[in-house]
Structure formats: structure tokens, C-alpha cells
Design an enzyme around this catalytic site. Structure first.
Site, short mmCIF file in Angstrom:
data_model
loop_
_atom_site.label_atom_id
_atom_site.label_comp_id
_atom_site.label_asym_id
_atom_site.label_seq_id
_atom_site.Cartn_x
_atom_site.Cartn_y
_atom_site.Cartn_z
N GLN A 1 2.77 10.32 0.77
CA GLN A 1 2.41 9.14 0.00
C GLN A 1 0.89 8.96 -0.02
N SER B 1 -3.37 2.12 2.01
CA SER B 1 -2.76 0.79 1.95
C SER B 1 -2.34 0.43 0.53
N GLN C 1 -4.11 -9.52 39.11
CA GLN C 1 -3.36 -8.33 38.69
C GLN C 1 -2.04 -8.77 38.05
N GLY D 1 -9.82 3.55 38.60
CA GLY D 1 -10.38 4.85 38.20
C GLY D 1 -9.31 5.88 37.92
N GLU E 1 2.11 3.78 8.66
CA GLU E 1 3.21 2.95 8.17
C GLU E 1 2.74 1.53 7.85
C1 LIG Z 1 8.93 18.97 19.60
C2 LIG Z 1 10.22 18.29 19.75
C3 LIG Z 1 11.10 18.26 18.60
C4 LIG Z 1 12.46 17.82 18.86
C5 LIG Z 1 13.22 17.89 17.58
C6 LIG Z 1 14.59 17.55 17.73
C7 LIG Z 1 15.30 17.37 16.43
C8 LIG Z 1 15.43 15.93 16.15
C9 LIG Z 1 16.70 15.42 15.68
C10 LIG Z 1 16.74 14.08 15.43
C11 LIG Z 1 15.46 13.30 15.67
C12 LIG Z 1 15.30 12.00 14.97
C13 LIG Z 1 13.83 11.64 15.13
C14 LIG Z 1 13.47 10.45 14.34
C15 LIG Z 1 12.07 10.05 14.68
C16 LIG Z 1 11.67 8.93 13.80
C17 LIG Z 1 10.29 8.58 14.05
C18 LIG Z 1 9.59 8.22 12.81
C19 LIG Z 1 8.17 8.47 13.09
C20 LIG Z 1 7.38 8.01 12.02
C21 LIG Z 1 5.98 8.34 12.24
C22 LIG Z 1 5.26 7.56 11.23
C23 LIG Z 1 4.36 8.38 10.45
C24 LIG Z 1 3.63 7.53 9.49
C25 LIG Z 1 4.06 7.68 8.10
C26 LIG Z 1 3.22 6.88 7.12
O1 LIG Z 1 2.23 6.29 7.42
S1 LIG Z 1 3.79 6.90 5.53
C27 LIG Z 1 2.71 5.91 4.60
C28 LIG Z 1 2.94 4.46 4.82
N1 LIG Z 1 2.11 3.68 3.97
C29 LIG Z 1 2.10 2.39 4.00
O2 LIG Z 1 2.79 1.78 4.78
C30 LIG Z 1 1.24 1.72 2.98
C31 LIG Z 1 1.05 0.27 3.23
N2 LIG Z 1 1.03 -0.42 1.99
C32 LIG Z 1 2.14 -1.09 1.53
O3 LIG Z 1 3.17 -1.17 2.16
C33 LIG Z 1 2.08 -1.72 0.22
O4 LIG Z 1 1.99 -1.09 -0.90
C34 LIG Z 1 1.57 -3.13 0.19
C35 LIG Z 1 0.63 -3.49 1.31
C36 LIG Z 1 2.81 -3.95 0.31
C37 LIG Z 1 0.84 -3.34 -1.14
O5 LIG Z 1 1.15 -4.51 -1.71
P1 LIG Z 1 0.79 -5.00 -3.16
O6 LIG Z 1 -0.07 -6.18 -3.05
O7 LIG Z 1 0.31 -3.88 -3.96
O8 LIG Z 1 2.16 -5.47 -3.56
P2 LIG Z 1 3.20 -4.74 -4.42
O9 LIG Z 1 3.20 -3.34 -4.04
O10 LIG Z 1 2.93 -5.12 -5.83
O11 LIG Z 1 4.46 -5.51 -3.95
C38 LIG Z 1 5.12 -6.32 -4.85
C39 LIG Z 1 6.33 -6.95 -4.25
O12 LIG Z 1 7.02 -6.02 -3.42
C40 LIG Z 1 7.16 -6.56 -2.12
N3 LIG Z 1 7.09 -5.47 -1.16
C41 LIG Z 1 6.01 -4.79 -0.78
N4 LIG Z 1 6.33 -3.87 0.13
C42 LIG Z 1 7.67 -3.97 0.30
C43 LIG Z 1 8.59 -3.29 1.14
N5 LIG Z 1 8.21 -2.34 1.98
N6 LIG Z 1 9.88 -3.64 1.06
C44 LIG Z 1 10.28 -4.63 0.23
N7 LIG Z 1 9.44 -5.31 -0.58
C45 LIG Z 1 8.15 -4.99 -0.52
C46 LIG Z 1 6.03 -7.54 -1.99
O13 LIG Z 1 6.33 -8.50 -1.03
C47 LIG Z 1 5.98 -8.11 -3.36
O14 LIG Z 1 7.00 -9.05 -3.49
P3 LIG Z 1 6.84 -10.36 -4.37
O15 LIG Z 1 8.17 -11.03 -4.33
O16 LIG Z 1 5.77 -11.18 -3.69
O17 LIG Z 1 6.44 -9.91 -5.74
C1 FAD Z 2 -1.43 9.60 12.70
C2 FAD Z 2 -1.18 9.24 11.27
C3 FAD Z 2 -0.07 9.73 10.63
C4 FAD Z 2 0.16 9.45 9.28
N1 FAD Z 2 1.24 9.98 8.65
C5 FAD Z 2 1.42 9.77 7.32
C6 FAD Z 2 2.49 10.39 6.62
O1 FAD Z 2 3.31 11.11 7.21
N2 FAD Z 2 2.60 10.18 5.29
C7 FAD Z 2 1.74 9.40 4.60
O2 FAD Z 2 1.91 9.25 3.40
N3 FAD Z 2 0.72 8.76 5.24
C8 FAD Z 2 0.53 8.94 6.57
N4 FAD Z 2 -0.51 8.33 7.23
C9 FAD Z 2 -1.42 7.48 6.47
C10 FAD Z 2 -1.27 5.99 6.79
O3 FAD Z 2 -0.07 5.48 6.30
C11 FAD Z 2 -2.46 5.22 6.26
O4 FAD Z 2 -3.61 5.67 6.95
C12 FAD Z 2 -2.27 3.73 6.42
O5 FAD Z 2 -1.28 3.25 5.55
C13 FAD Z 2 -3.57 2.93 6.24
O6 FAD Z 2 -4.12 3.19 5.01
P1 FAD Z 2 -5.65 3.62 4.83
O7 FAD Z 2 -5.90 4.77 5.71
O8 FAD Z 2 -5.85 3.72 3.38
O9 FAD Z 2 -6.49 2.41 5.40
P2 FAD Z 2 -7.43 1.41 4.53
O10 FAD Z 2 -6.55 0.62 3.65
O11 FAD Z 2 -8.52 2.16 3.91
O12 FAD Z 2 -7.94 0.52 5.71
C14 FAD Z 2 -9.31 0.46 6.13
C15 FAD Z 2 -9.62 -0.97 6.57
O13 FAD Z 2 -9.54 -1.84 5.44
C16 FAD Z 2 -8.75 -2.97 5.72
N5 FAD Z 2 -8.05 -3.38 4.48
C17 FAD Z 2 -7.46 -2.59 3.56
N6 FAD Z 2 -6.91 -3.33 2.59
C18 FAD Z 2 -7.15 -4.61 2.88
C19 FAD Z 2 -6.83 -5.86 2.27
N7 FAD Z 2 -6.11 -5.92 1.13
N8 FAD Z 2 -7.24 -6.98 2.87
C20 FAD Z 2 -7.92 -6.94 4.02
N9 FAD Z 2 -8.24 -5.81 4.66
C21 FAD Z 2 -7.88 -4.66 4.10
C22 FAD Z 2 -7.78 -2.50 6.79
O14 FAD Z 2 -7.32 -3.59 7.58
C23 FAD Z 2 -8.65 -1.54 7.59
O15 FAD Z 2 -9.37 -2.28 8.54
C24 FAD Z 2 -0.74 8.59 8.58
C25 FAD Z 2 -1.85 8.06 9.25
C26 FAD Z 2 -2.07 8.37 10.57
C27 FAD Z 2 -3.27 7.80 11.27
#
Ligand SMILES: CCCCCCCC/C=C\CCCCCCCCCCCCCCCC(=O)SCCNC(=O)CCNC(=O)[C@H](O)C(C)(C)COP(=O)(O)OP(=O)(O)OC[C@H]1O[C@@H](n2cnc3c(N)ncnc32)[C@H](O)[C@@H]1OP(=O)(O)O
Ligand code: FAD
Length: 645
Positions: A138, A145, A311, A382, A405
Site C-alpha cells: 500500500q 498516511s 520503583q 545499567g 498500520e
Molecule cells: C520466522 C518464523 C516464521 C514462522 C512462520 C510460521 C507460519 C505462520 C502460520 C501462521 C502465522 C500467523 C501469523 C499472523 C501474524 C499477524 C501479524 C500481523 C503483523 C502485521 C505487521 C504490520 C505491518 C504493517 C503493515 C502496514 O503498515 S500496511 C499500511 C497501513 N497504512 C495505514 O494504516 C495508513 C493509515 N491511513 C489510513 O488509515 C487512512 O487512509 C486515513 C488516515 C483514514 C485517511 O483518512 P481520510 O481523511 O483520507 O479519510 P478517508 O480515507 O476519506 O475516509 C473516509 C471515511 O472512511 C472511514 N474510514 C477510514 N479508514 C477506515 C477503516 N480502516 N475502516 C473503516 N472506515 C474507515 C473514515 O472514518 C471516513 O468515514 P466518514 O463516515 O467520516 O466519511
Molecule cells: C516496520 C514497518 C513496516 C511496514 N510495513 C508495511 C507494509 O507491509 N505495507 C505497507 O503498505 N506499508 C508498510 N509500512 C508503512 C506504514 O504503514 C507507514 O509508514 C505508516 O502508515 C505511516 O505513514 P508515513 O510513513 O507516510 O508517515 P507520515 O504520514 O509521513 O508521517 C510523518 C509525520 O507526519 C504526521 N502527520 C501525517 N499526517 C498528518 C495529519 N493529517 N495530521 C497531523 N499529523 C500528520 C505524523 O503524525 C508523523 O508525525 C511499514 C512501516 C514500518 C515502519
């Protein structure tokens, strides 16, 4: 512990509750406890899952070692015919971030949540057998973000019935996706859908990245790893990728579930917070009972540092929070399951609340946990700074949870939008429900007076709840009133965002406190178990009250005198928890392998083991270090010559 001296035996004997029953409460059920215990031992006894060398391996060796562990884990899962629940526990106890997390934790859920029946039938069997390895692409170099700001496009070509996925600029390169850099064969790529020259917003597309024959990127795709990340070892076991595509694929995605995967993963991150926090707290608590400084009288033993009130004041709220997050995580899982069932029946009514709760609690619990791990390191003095304490690596692996996330501040602003909407609808036909139901009593909450007159009055859960509800309602209404003064609401939202974030934090803290109190209303068997949980609940709530006293006082939710009484009650609670501290962390049932900490060893035999560990460092392979002849000896000789002159 057969044949081994238990240095913490006296501590364990002090416990006033049934620790075996507490283990069940912590695990969630007897079934989960037994399963976890069995899998933890399986992992601990397998030499391939050794992890004490991570800090000293080079990036390439570290990464290859992780591939080896992942392959071995998969082999064991197949050989032992482990269920999904068992496999997921195995992953937990192996305790190493790897591409498999993204495959199982995001790629598979994204297909399950967003793909059509036909697409699921094609992709899921391959993914389940790991015949393809997927990631979640993504984030881009330019946007994380702001999901709507993503630049990658998916243009439909009616001639070929295909989508052309294109990253037109450097900033549109997918940047960060875990597993993408070196391993994944496929990705769910998020891109702006374009058909007939018209844009339709961001959608997910399944894209094949690498050949299944020789693992080379397919034509038009450039892929690599984004480079070393924070901390040695730590998250560097994971490849995080960068890619630019020009590839064609077929896809067809339902519109409303685009964000569903993020809701799912945020919910799992909340549960994980209690694991990381409890692990750090277990290490710091055991070590605090072993470590002695000052206070010796007439040549007697010195004071255990855990007996210092400072503590306890730093440590016990973290212990309480570990339990609090456990229970709110359980509840959030229930909420997620409920919303998923509703979505399947096309009922979207509870999605906004689920989004606000998962976003807010993800933010609250990960921020707290990251800070708490660092506090635990300091609580260990330490020795906490040594890698063998386990705490530096735990911090380095955990801290990005505040960013991935969803950045934690960005997520709190989402909660704020939900809260402001709730406040604006007060008085209308739409009654607040679920976690905002308290807003339905806003008139009472705006003027109620806290009844506490003596410290023990703070032990009443209704008193605590009302103080938290009054604080949140008053903060939310105050900021909503300020917002109303802006002609342009979006401008007002930006200007008031710090206040909005504070109101969101208050709301999320209220959710955690209320879910802990609800947990205590359940039937909890075992001598003293409920009593101890009650103490922890009070510590969690009263510590927040103390740390955020400004909010409670400025909103008039409590008086300064009541704030001071809450603090008196906290000190008394610390004294009551103290004899139970070691048993409360034993209840997490962590093996020494999983803890990975000399300071947190179950037997408390810290000093000899610290000494032993130090000798294992590669620097100690030779008595005279490499570089002596080039750099130290000439220096010493020069000094000698200068001294003679
Ligand atoms: C070595 C050992 C191996 C062993 C192997 C064994 C095999 C294993 C077998 C089984 C194992 C199982 C393991 C499982 C392990 C699981 C672990 C998982 C680990 C995960 C690690 C994480 C990695 C990280 C991944 C990422 O980071 S992915 C990228 C994520 N990115 C973000 O999160 C971006 C953040 N930004 C946003 O979410 C948005 O876009 C925003 C902030 C909401 C932007 O908002 P904006 O202002 O643009 O609003 P809109 O987009 O227009 O939203 C409009 C309306 O929608 C609503 N809204 C927004 N978001 C959501 C949502 N998420 N859900 C529902 N609704 C949403 C919003 O409220 C608005 O609503 P409205 O009514 O006001 O209009
Ligand atoms: C270890 C790791 C693993 C990841 N894995 C994945 C993955 O598997 N897949 C994937 O798609 N992504 C992944 N990501 C990306 C991750 O989801 C993004 O880094 C995260 O969503 C934050 O977005 P950004 O980096 O654009 O931060 P930015 O949005 O650029 O944030 C920078 C600063 O700006 C501030 N800011 C941003 N917007 C606003 C706002 N509207 N108002 C006020 N402050 C704001 C934030 O608070 C922050 O302080 C991973 C990141 C890390 C670190």
C-alpha cells in the site's frame, strides 16, 4: 526447575492468589492455556529456533537465518498437522519478524476481505499452501498516511481485459511493504483505479511480482530491499521492499471493504501490545526482585529494588496495563468478529465504531507499550542496556508499531472525527451506542460532582467510571464548541487538532478502564484471582488519573483534594500488589526461550548467567583484539618514544 536453585522461591511463596488459575485468565481459556504451553515448549526445545545470536549476526546472515526458521516452522506445521490456532502460536513463540507475518497477517486477510468469490477460489488455496507468498503493498515513498494520495494507477484496458499497474514517478514506488524486498512472489497492490479515463479511488489488485520458477522479478518490475532499520537484529530479520511496476493483471474488487484489512490488523496489534508489554514487565519485575541496592543494616542484606516505592510507582502501573490491554484486546476481537459478520450481511452500521475503536486502541496501546518497554529498560539500571537483557531488541522490534498500520497521531484524529460526529448528533434521533453510549448521559456528565471523600472511595468502580466519563464528555464537548466557532470546519479541525487528540486519548482510556471493569463482573474462579485483578484495575485507572490530573481538574471532573486522595490510594495498592508481583508475571507463563532475557530468567539466577553471556560475545574470541597490531600498538609505542624525549 528440577535440580536448579530457584532464587525467586521466597517471592513465589508470598503470593496470595492461585497463580495457576490466573494463568487461565491471562490465556483466555484453559484450552488456549494448554495449547500455548505445549507449543511454547515445542519451540523452546527446537535448536533451529535459537535466537540468542541475533544481535551479532550480519544482515545477510540474519536474513538467511530467518528464511531457515520460516521454512523449518512450515515443515513442522505440516509434519505435526498443526491447526491454524497452533500454527499461529508457533509463530508467536518463534518470536521473529518475517515475511510470513505479512503473508498470513495481511495478504491472506486482504484476499478474504476484499476479493470476489471467484478470486478467492483461485488465490486462497495457493496462499494457504504457501505455493505463492504474498505481501501488502500500500505505502509509497511519497505517501503512507494519506492513502487517497497514492499515485500508483491501475488502468483498465478493455482490449486485453487487463489492468495496467503503473508507478509513474519515484514517489509512487511502493516503499516499506514487508516481504516485498526479497521474498514475495505476489502482492496486493493498492492503486487508483482508472476506467474509460475516469478515476474511481484506491483499490487493491493482486499482482504477480516474481517468477515462480527462478524468483526473478517479472518484466517491468524493479524490486529491492529498502535498507537497514533501527536496532541490530530486531526488525532487520524482515525484508521491507521497494518496487516500481508496469505489469498487467486481472482484478475486480468490491468498493466498500478497501479499509477492512487495516481494521483487522489493528485489532491484532492491540492484542500483541499486551504480549510485548507483559514480556518487558516480566523481565523488569523479576530483575527488580533479584537486584539489591542500599539499605543494609548491621551488615545484613541490602534492599530489593522492587521494595522502593519509586520503583513500584514506575513498574506496577505497567504491570496493571499489561492485564488491562489483555482484556481490552479480548473485547476488541469480539467487536471485530461481530462487525465482520454484519458486513457479510451487508450491514455497515457498526463499521464506524469498529474503525474508531481499532484505530484508537491501536494508537493508545502501542504508544504506551513502546514507552513502557523503554521504562522497563531503565528500571533494570545499567544491565537493561545489555542486549542479553532482551529489552533493547524488544524495543527496536516493537517501536515501529507506533507508525505502521497507521501513524498513531493520524489514527487518533480519526477517533476525533468519530467523537465530534457523535457530539454533533446529541439531541437528535440517533442515540449514541456502544463505546459512546455514555455520551447519551451528557447532561448529567457535564454537571455531576465526584463523591470521593476519603482514599478508599476511589475503590468504587462506578466512581472511577463516572470520573473518566465526565472528563471525556467535557473535553469532547469543549472542543466541539470551539470547532463550531470556525466558519470552515476543516480549518477548525486542523487548528484544534492537539485538543482533538487529547479528547481521543481520554475516550480510549475510558474504553480500556470500562472493559477491565466489565471483565471483573464476570465469574472468575480461583483463590484471590478476582481480588488481585481488581487491584490491578484500580492501579491502571488511578495511575491514568494521576498522570492526566490536568484534564480531570481543568474539566472540574474531580477536585484537587480528590486527586490527592487518588494518589494516596495508589500507594496503598502498590503495597498490596507487592507480595504478588512475581506470581503476577509468572501467570504470563513465558518460557525463558521466549523471554530471551538473562535478567528475566524464571530462576532469578542473574549474575552468573550475565557473566557467562558476556564471554560469548565474538569480541571475546581472542584475548588481544583484532586491530591491536595496526592501531593500538603503534599508538603505545609512539607515546613511549614521546615520553623518552
Ligand atoms: C520466522 C518464523 C516464521 C514462522 C512462520 C510460521 C507460519 C505462520 C502460520 C501462521 C502465522 C500467523 C501469523 C499472523 C501474524 C499477524 C501479524 C500481523 C503483523 C502485521 C505487521 C504490520 C505491518 C504493517 C503493515 C502496514 O503498515 S500496511 C499500511 C497501513 N497504512 C495505514 O494504516 C495508513 C493509515 N491511513 C489510513 O488509515 C487512512 O487512509 C486515513 C488516515 C483514514 C485517511 O483518512 P481520510 O481523511 O483520507 O479519510 P478517508 O480515507 O476519506 O475516509 C473516509 C471515511 O472512511 C472511514 N474510514 C477510514 N479508514 C477506515 C477503516 N480502516 N475502516 C473503516 N472506515 C474507515 C473514515 O472514518 C471516513 O468515514 P466518514 O463516515 O467520516 O466519511
Ligand atoms: C516496520 C514497518 C513496516 C511496514 N510495513 C508495511 C507494509 O507491509 N505495507 C505497507 O503498505 N506499508 C508498510 N509500512 C508503512 C506504514 O504503514 C507507514 O509508514 C505508516 O502508515 C505511516 O505513514 P508515513 O510513513 O507516510 O508517515 P507520515 O504520514 O509521513 O508521517 C510523518 C509525520 O507526519 C504526521 N502527520 C501525517 N499526517 C498528518 C495529519 N493529517 N495530521 C497531523 N499529523 C500528520 C505524523 O503524525 C508523523 O508525525 C511499514 C512501516 C514500518 C515502519
Amino acid at each position: 526447575m528440577d535440580g536448579v536453585v530457584d532464587h525467586l522461591a521466597d517471592e513465589r511463596n508470598k503470593a496470595q492468589f492461585d497463580v495457576e488459575e490466573m494463568k487461565i485468565v491471562w490465556a483466555g481459556s484453559r484450552h488456549v492455556f494448554e495449547l500455548s504451553d505445549r507449543i511454547a515448549r515445542l519451540v523452546a526445545s527446537d535448536p533451529v529456533f535459537r535466537k540468542d545470536n541475533r544481535a551479532t549476526l550480519s544482515r545477510k546472515d540474519l536474513f538467511k537465518n530467518t528464511l531457515r526458521k520460516a521454512a523449518h516452522a512450515w515443515k513442522r506445521i505440516i509434519e505435526l498437522r498443526l491447526s491454524e490456532e497452533e500454527a499461529s502460536k508457533l509463530r508467536f513463540y518463534v518470536d521473529e519478524a518475517a515475511f510470513t507475518d505479512l503473508h498470513w497477517g495481511m495478504f491472506v486477510p486482504a484476499i478474504k476481505g476484499q476479493a470476489t468469490e471467484e478470486q478467492q477460489q483461485k488465490w486462497l488455496p495457493l496462499a494457504y499452501k504457501m505455493q505463492i507468498i504474498g505481501c501488502y503493498a500500500q505505502t509509497e515513498l511519497g505517501h503512507g498516511s494519506n492513502v487517497q494520495g497514492l499515485e500508483t494507477t491501475a488502468t483498465f484496458d478493455p482490449q486485453t481485459d487487463e489492468f495496467d499497474i503503473h508507478s509513474p514517478t519515484l514517489t509512487s514506488s511502493k516503499w516499506w511493504p514487508g516481504g516485498l524486498g526479497k521474498v514475495s512472489t505476489h502482492a496486493v497492490v493498492y492503486a487508483r483505479l482508472i476506467t474509460d479515463g475516469q478515476e474511481h479511488g484506491v483499490h487493491g489488485f493482486i499482482v504477480q511480482l516474481r517468477s515462480l520458477d527462478d524468483h526473478l522479478p517479472l518484466p517491468g518490475i524493479t524490486i529491492g530491499d529498502i535498507g537497514m532499520k533501527f536496532g541490530n537484529g530486531a526488525y532487520n530479520t524482515m525484508d521491507n521492499g521497494v518496487t516500481r511496476n508496469g505489469k498487467c493483471v486481472r482484478s475486480n474488487v468490491p468498493r466498500q471493504l478497501i479499509y477492512g484489512t487495516m481494521v483487522f490488523v489493528r485489532q491484532t496489534i492491540v492484542s500483541d501490545a499486551s504480549c510485548a508489554l507483559s514480556r518487558a514487565v516480566c523481565i523488569a519485575t523479576r530483575y527488580s526482585a533479584v537486584r539489591r541496592q542500599f539499605g543494609s543494616q548491621n551488615g545484613g542484606v541490602e534492599t530489593q529494588v522492587i521494595d522502593y516505592k519509586t520503583q513500584q510507582n514506575r513498574l506496577f502501573p505497567l504491570l496493571a496495563a499489561a492485564y488491562a490491554f489483555r482484556f481490552v484486546g479480548e473485547w476488541l476481537k469480539w467487536l471485530y468478529t461481530d462487525v465482520t459478520q454484519r458486513l457479510q450481511a451487508n450491514d455497515f452500521s457498526t463499521l464506524p465504531e469498529a474503525h474508531a475503536c481499532t484505530a484508537g486502541l491501536k494508537s493508545l496501546t502501542t504508544t504506551f507499550t513502546a514507552d513502557a518497554i523503554e521504562e522497563c529498560r531503565k528500571l533494570c539500571g545499567g544491565h537493561g542496556y545489555l542486549c542479553s537483557s532482551g529489552l533493547p531488541e524488544l524495543f527496536a522490534v516493537y517501536v515501529p508499531a507506533c507508525t505502521y498500520e497507521g501513524d498513531n497521531v493520524v489514527l487518533l484524529l480519526q477517533v476525533a472525527r468519530f467523537l465530534m460526529k457523535t457530539v454533533s448528533q446529541l439531541g437528535s434521533e440517533k442515540k449514541p451506542v456502544g463505546t459512546t453510549a455514555y455520551m447519551g448521559r451528557v447532561e448529567h456528565l457535564m454537571q455531576c460532582r465526584c463523591s470521593v471523600q476519603k482514599a478508599e472511595d476511589w475503590l468504587n468502580p462506578n466512581t472511577i467510571l463516572e470520573a473518566f466519563e465526565a472528563r471525556t464528555a467535557r473535553m469532547s464537548v469543549a472542543v466541539a464548541q470551539k470547532l463550531a466557532q470556525f466558519a470552515n470546519p476543516e480549518e477548525g479541525f486542523l487548528e484544534l487538532s492537539p485538543n482533538l487528540v487529547e479528547a481521543s486519548v481520554a475516550h480510549c482510556q475510558l474504553i480500556v478502564v470500562s472493559k477491565f471493569i466489565e471483565k471483573l463482573q464476570q465469574d472468575i474462579p480461583g483463590k484471590g484471582v478476582k481480588e488481585l485483578l481488581g487491584m490491578l484495575c484500580n492501579i491502571y485507572a488511578l495511575n491514568i488519573l494521576h498522570k492526566h490530573l490536568g484534564d480531570f481538574l481543568s474539566t472540574g471532573s474531580i477536585t484537587p483534594k480528590q486527586g490527592s486522595l487518588a494518589n494516596d490510594q495508589l500507594r496503598s495498592l502498590y503495597s498490596q500488589v507487592r507480595p504478588n508481583a512475581i506470581a503476577l508475571v509468572d501467570a504470563f507463563n513465558y518460557t525463558d526461550h521466549y523471554l530471551g532475557s538473562v535478567l528475566g530468567r524464571y530462576d532469578g539466577n542473574v549474575y552468573p548467567k550475565l557473566y557467562e553471556e558476556a564471554w560469548k560475545d565474538p569480541l571475546n574470541d581472542s584475548v588481544v583484539p583484532d586491530g591491536y597490531h595496526e592501531y593500538i600498538r603503534p599508538l603505545l609505542k609512539n607515546q613511549l618514544r614521546n615520553a623518552r624525549l
